[in-house]
Design a protein around this motif. Sequence first.
Motif, mmCIF file in Angstrom:
data_model
loop_
_atom_site.group_PDB
_atom_site.id
_atom_site.type_symbol
_atom_site.label_atom_id
_atom_site.label_comp_id
_atom_site.label_asym_id
_atom_site.label_seq_id
_atom_site.Cartn_x
_atom_site.Cartn_y
_atom_site.Cartn_z
ATOM 1 N N ALA A 55 -17.020 44.604 31.925
ATOM 2 C CA ALA A 55 -18.386 44.291 31.588
ATOM 3 C C ALA A 55 -18.445 42.693 31.686
ATOM 4 C CB ALA A 55 -18.852 44.475 29.898
ATOM 5 N N MET A 56 -17.509 41.964 31.467
ATOM 6 C CA MET A 56 -17.383 40.389 31.738
ATOM 7 C C MET A 56 -17.632 40.193 33.244
ATOM 8 S SD MET A 56 -17.257 37.448 30.322
ATOM 9 C CE MET A 56 -16.241 37.792 28.648
ATOM 10 N N GLN A 57 -17.029 40.780 34.106
ATOM 11 C CA GLN A 57 -17.009 41.023 35.503
ATOM 12 C C GLN A 57 -18.481 41.077 35.923
ATOM 13 O OE1 GLN A 57 -17.662 43.542 38.023
ATOM 14 N NE2 GLN A 57 -17.843 41.992 39.423
ATOM 15 N N ARG A 58 -19.012 42.093 35.297
ATOM 16 C CA ARG A 58 -20.481 42.351 35.745
ATOM 17 C C ARG A 58 -21.355 41.143 35.434
ATOM 18 N NH1 ARG A 58 -18.892 47.561 34.113
ATOM 19 N NH2 ARG A 58 -19.757 47.239 32.138
ATOM 20 N N PRO A 66 -15.220 36.960 46.663
ATOM 21 C CA PRO A 66 -16.113 37.207 45.333
ATOM 22 C C PRO A 66 -15.211 38.113 44.227
ATOM 23 C CG PRO A 66 -17.405 37.698 47.214
ATOM 24 C CD PRO A 66 -16.001 37.188 47.729
ATOM 25 N N TYR A 67 -15.408 37.781 43.066
ATOM 26 C CA TYR A 67 -14.609 38.608 41.944
ATOM 27 C C TYR A 67 -15.595 40.074 41.767
ATOM 28 C CZ TYR A 67 -12.895 39.682 37.135
ATOM 29 O OH TYR A 67 -12.351 40.193 35.966
ATOM 30 N N THR A 68 -14.973 40.965 42.256
ATOM 31 C CA THR A 68 -15.602 42.297 42.096
ATOM 32 C C THR A 68 -14.731 43.276 41.156
ATOM 33 O OG1 THR A 68 -14.071 43.184 43.750
ATOM 34 C CG2 THR A 68 -16.190 42.059 44.754
ATOM 35 N N SER A 69 -15.422 44.277 40.846
ATOM 36 C CA SER A 69 -14.795 45.494 39.822
ATOM 37 C C SER A 69 -13.294 45.900 40.273
ATOM 38 C CB SER A 69 -15.572 46.462 39.760
ATOM 39 O OG SER A 69 -15.666 47.199 40.979
ATOM 40 N N GLU A 70 -13.067 45.697 41.906
ATOM 41 C CA GLU A 70 -11.681 46.201 42.474
ATOM 42 C C GLU A 70 -10.601 44.946 41.546
ATOM 43 O OE1 GLU A 70 -14.665 46.198 44.378
ATOM 44 O OE2 GLU A 70 -14.515 48.418 44.216
ATOM 45 N N HIS A 71 -11.030 43.850 41.465
ATOM 46 C CA HIS A 71 -9.919 42.891 40.945
ATOM 47 C C HIS A 71 -9.976 42.983 39.453
ATOM 48 C CE1 HIS A 71 -12.053 40.683 44.395
ATOM 49 N NE2 HIS A 71 -10.713 40.868 45.074
ATOM 50 N N LEU A 89 -9.875 46.474 28.622
ATOM 51 C CA LEU A 89 -10.049 46.746 29.957
ATOM 52 C C LEU A 89 -11.869 46.954 30.131
ATOM 53 C CD1 LEU A 89 -9.120 46.777 32.984
ATOM 54 C CD2 LEU A 89 -8.879 49.385 32.520
ATOM 55 N N GLU A 90 -12.144 47.541 29.366
ATOM 56 C CA GLU A 90 -13.840 47.970 29.250
ATOM 57 C C GLU A 90 -14.613 46.622 29.050
ATOM 58 O OE1 GLU A 90 -11.693 49.953 27.193
ATOM 59 O OE2 GLU A 90 -11.513 51.427 28.574
#
Length: 139
Positions: free
Chosen positions: A52-55, A18-23, A47-48
């Motif tokens: 937001a896009m990942q979330r 899964p695509y997480t904030s660590e990626h 980057l911010e």
Amino acid sequence: MRLNQNTLLLGKKVVLVPYTSEHVPRYHEWMQSEELQRLTASEPLTLEQEYAMQRSWREDADKCTFIVLDAEKWQAQPVPTEESCMAGDVNLFLTNLEDPTLGEIEVMIAEPSCRGRGFGTEAALLMMSYGGDAQTDSE
């Protein structure tokens, strides 16, 4: 999509996680490439904005995103860091929420050294299988 938040799909060449904030930092680094922006019809984000896009992708009911890892690198490390094994991403977009059998898959192999090795093909096949299984499970 939260449906895949605890899912790992293991293939012969790739591992989908899964695509997480660590990626996000590595993903953001890739997306600074004008070539990848052009090929994916993407605009550069800060980057911010990328966080937001990942979330938002994690929360959207019509998107399922996995990060594509190089399976050989991931399995060779004693304690693999996913970021060091990242090759790209694969996305499933449900195009009609009333008919979850309709969708679109997109694959990006962003890491140049991972291109031409069958990673995209295997990632797409794993995503199709996962999407079909998820559909069967929800019926």
